[in-house]
Design a protein around this motif. Structure first.
Motif, PDB file in Angstrom:
ATOM      1  N   LYS A   1       8.106   3.055   1.343  1.00 37.31           N
ATOM      2  CA  LYS A   1       9.324   2.291   1.062  1.00 37.31           C
ATOM      3  C   LYS A   1       9.561   2.329  -0.444  1.00 37.31           C
ATOM      4  O   LYS A   1       8.641   2.083  -1.235  1.00 37.31           O
ATOM      5  N   ILE A   2      10.780   2.645  -0.847  1.00 39.05           N
ATOM      6  CA  ILE A   2      11.105   2.829  -2.256  1.00 39.05           C
ATOM      7  C   ILE A   2      12.066   1.741  -2.717  1.00 39.05           C
ATOM      8  O   ILE A   2      13.082   1.471  -2.062  1.00 39.05           O
ATOM      9  N   PHE A   3      11.724   1.123  -3.848  1.00 42.25           N
ATOM     10  CA  PHE A   3      12.598   0.140  -4.495  1.00 42.25           C
ATOM     11  C   PHE A   3      13.040   0.689  -5.850  1.00 42.25           C
ATOM     12  O   PHE A   3      12.201   1.002  -6.702  1.00 42.25           O
ATOM     13  N   PHE A   4      14.352   0.803  -6.052  1.00 47.13           N
ATOM     14  CA  PHE A   4      14.893   1.123  -7.373  1.00 47.13           C
ATOM     15  C   PHE A   4      15.190  -0.206  -8.068  1.00 47.13           C
ATOM     16  O   PHE A   4      15.943  -1.036  -7.538  1.00 47.13           O
ATOM     17  N   ILE A   5      14.630  -0.407  -9.250  1.00 47.68           N
ATOM     18  CA  ILE A   5      14.726  -1.708  -9.913  1.00 47.68           C
ATOM     19  C   ILE A   5      15.196  -1.557 -11.357  1.00 47.68           C
ATOM     20  O   ILE A   5      14.599  -0.805 -12.138  1.00 47.68           O
ATOM     21  N   GLY A   6      16.268  -2.270 -11.708  1.00 49.02           N
ATOM     22  CA  GLY A   6      16.667  -2.392 -13.103  1.00 49.02           C
ATOM     23  C   GLY A   6      17.618  -1.337 -13.624  1.00 49.02           C
ATOM     24  O   GLY A   6      17.765  -1.178 -14.837  1.00 49.02           O
ATOM     25  N   PHE A   7      18.300  -0.623 -12.741  1.00 47.08           N
ATOM     26  CA  PHE A   7      19.209   0.432 -13.184  1.00 47.08           C
ATOM     27  C   PHE A   7      20.631  -0.100 -13.346  1.00 47.08           C
ATOM     28  O   PHE A   7      20.994  -1.133 -12.807  1.00 47.08           O
TER      29      PHE A   7
ATOM     30  N   GLU B   1       0.827  -1.210   0.000  1.00 42.81           N
ATOM     31  CA  GLU B   1       0.000   0.000   0.000  1.00 42.81           C
ATOM     32  C   GLU B   1       0.864   1.265   0.000  1.00 42.81           C
ATOM     33  O   GLU B   1       0.502   2.273  -0.611  1.00 42.81           O
ATOM     34  N   LYS B   2       2.017   1.213   0.682  1.00 42.61           N
ATOM     35  CA  LYS B   2       2.892   2.390   0.753  1.00 42.61           C
ATOM     36  C   LYS B   2       4.276   2.076   0.185  1.00 42.61           C
ATOM     37  O   LYS B   2       5.300   2.519   0.700  1.00 42.61           O
ATOM     38  N   VAL B   3       4.271   1.309  -0.899  1.00 39.95           N
ATOM     39  CA  VAL B   3       5.513   0.925  -1.571  1.00 39.95           C
ATOM     40  C   VAL B   3       5.572   1.582  -2.944  1.00 39.95           C
ATOM     41  O   VAL B   3       4.567   1.663  -3.647  1.00 39.95           O
ATOM     42  N   VAL B   4       6.760   2.060  -3.307  1.00 41.34           N
ATOM     43  CA  VAL B   4       6.968   2.684  -4.613  1.00 41.34           C
ATOM     44  C   VAL B   4       8.080   1.941  -5.350  1.00 41.34           C
ATOM     45  O   VAL B   4       9.159   1.732  -4.800  1.00 41.34           O
TER      46      VAL B   4
END
Length: 252
Positions: free
Chosen positions: A193-199, A20-23
């Motif tokens: 909570k922030i996830f950076f994915i695929g960089f 719900e509060k994940v980006v």
């Protein structure tokens, strides 16, 4: 063998139960589409995380609305005419202005001091024309070119301020403003909570932003790189090896 996206989502689902509060921040709109579909295939109920491509994330942090090149060109011409005593016609202006706008974009994406870089470019041009015997004579065209390089800083400064006042900009401006506003953004979004994915390779502004978010303590990053490239001296792993070595986040 699982894909990078599938393996990453499995790992996230193993530790995160509510979204719900994940980006999720992804490199492109195309990546967003693939991740969203893969995520739907893995869960049957519950909230999907908020998914942003990097440009959307930068826009959120900066609060600046991106505009297209045609709008930028006309806005730039308005500023150019206000700065120049004898401005070129729009046709002549447009022949060089798009290149200058791209230069402004690169300068801001890499958080470079604009005044320093324009003077540096002028001095490089002067060194190229320098003659040891002192026989070189500057033509009117060359003198005008030096003058033009010096004027670029005044164009840049006036244009940048105009865009800020209108709350619009090009991508590089959004990056520079994000770098200034990232601390306030993190305070306002402490519960996310922030996830950076695929960089993989990042520009200077992205490096700063990613480090700030990761050091804030409620974020993770999943790099898109083969382990073999990371553990060798292969060019494909150059940037991530650099980040692993230099970022304070990885000291832990």
């Amino acid at each position: 063998m699982q894909s990078f996206i599938s393996e990453t989502l499995d790992d996230i689902l193993h530790t995160t139960k509510s979204f719900e509060k994940v980006v999720f921040v992804l490199p492109s709109q195309r990546a967003k589409v693939f991740v969203k579909q893969a995520f739907k295939d893995k869960i049957s109920v519950g909230f999907l995380p908020e998914m942003l491509n990097i440009e959307q994330f930068i826009q959120q942090v900066s609060g600046v609305q991106k505009v297209d090149n045609i709008q930028l060109l006309f806005h730039f011409y308005t500023i150019y005419k206000s700065v120049e005593k004898n401005p070129d016609s729009f046709d002549t202006f447009s022949s060089w202005a798009l290149t200058v706008l791209q230069d402004f974009n690169e300068i801001d994406q890499h958080l470079i001091n604009a005044k320093d870089i324009f003077l540096y470019l002028r001095d490089i041009e002067r060194l190229r024309k320098w003659s040891v015997k002192g026989t070189f004579t500057e033509t009117e065209l060359i003198t005008d070119h030096y003058s033009f390089l010096e004027k670029l800083d005044s164009y840049y400064t006036a244009f940048y301020q105009f865009l800020l006042n209108e709350n619009i900009g090009y991508q590089g401006l959004m990056y520079r403003e994000s770098a200034k506003k990232i601390d306030d953004f993190l305070i306002k979004n402490q519960t996310k909570k922030i996830f950076f994915i695929g960089f993989n390779a990042l520009n200077k502004a992205e490096e700063l932003l990613f480090q700030k978010v990761l050091e804030n303590g409620n974020a993770e990053i999943y790099w898109d790189i083969d382990e073999a490239f990371f553990n060798s001296n292969h060019q494909a792993g150059k940037f991530i090896r650099k980040y692993k070595k230099e970022w304070r986040y990885f000291e832990k």
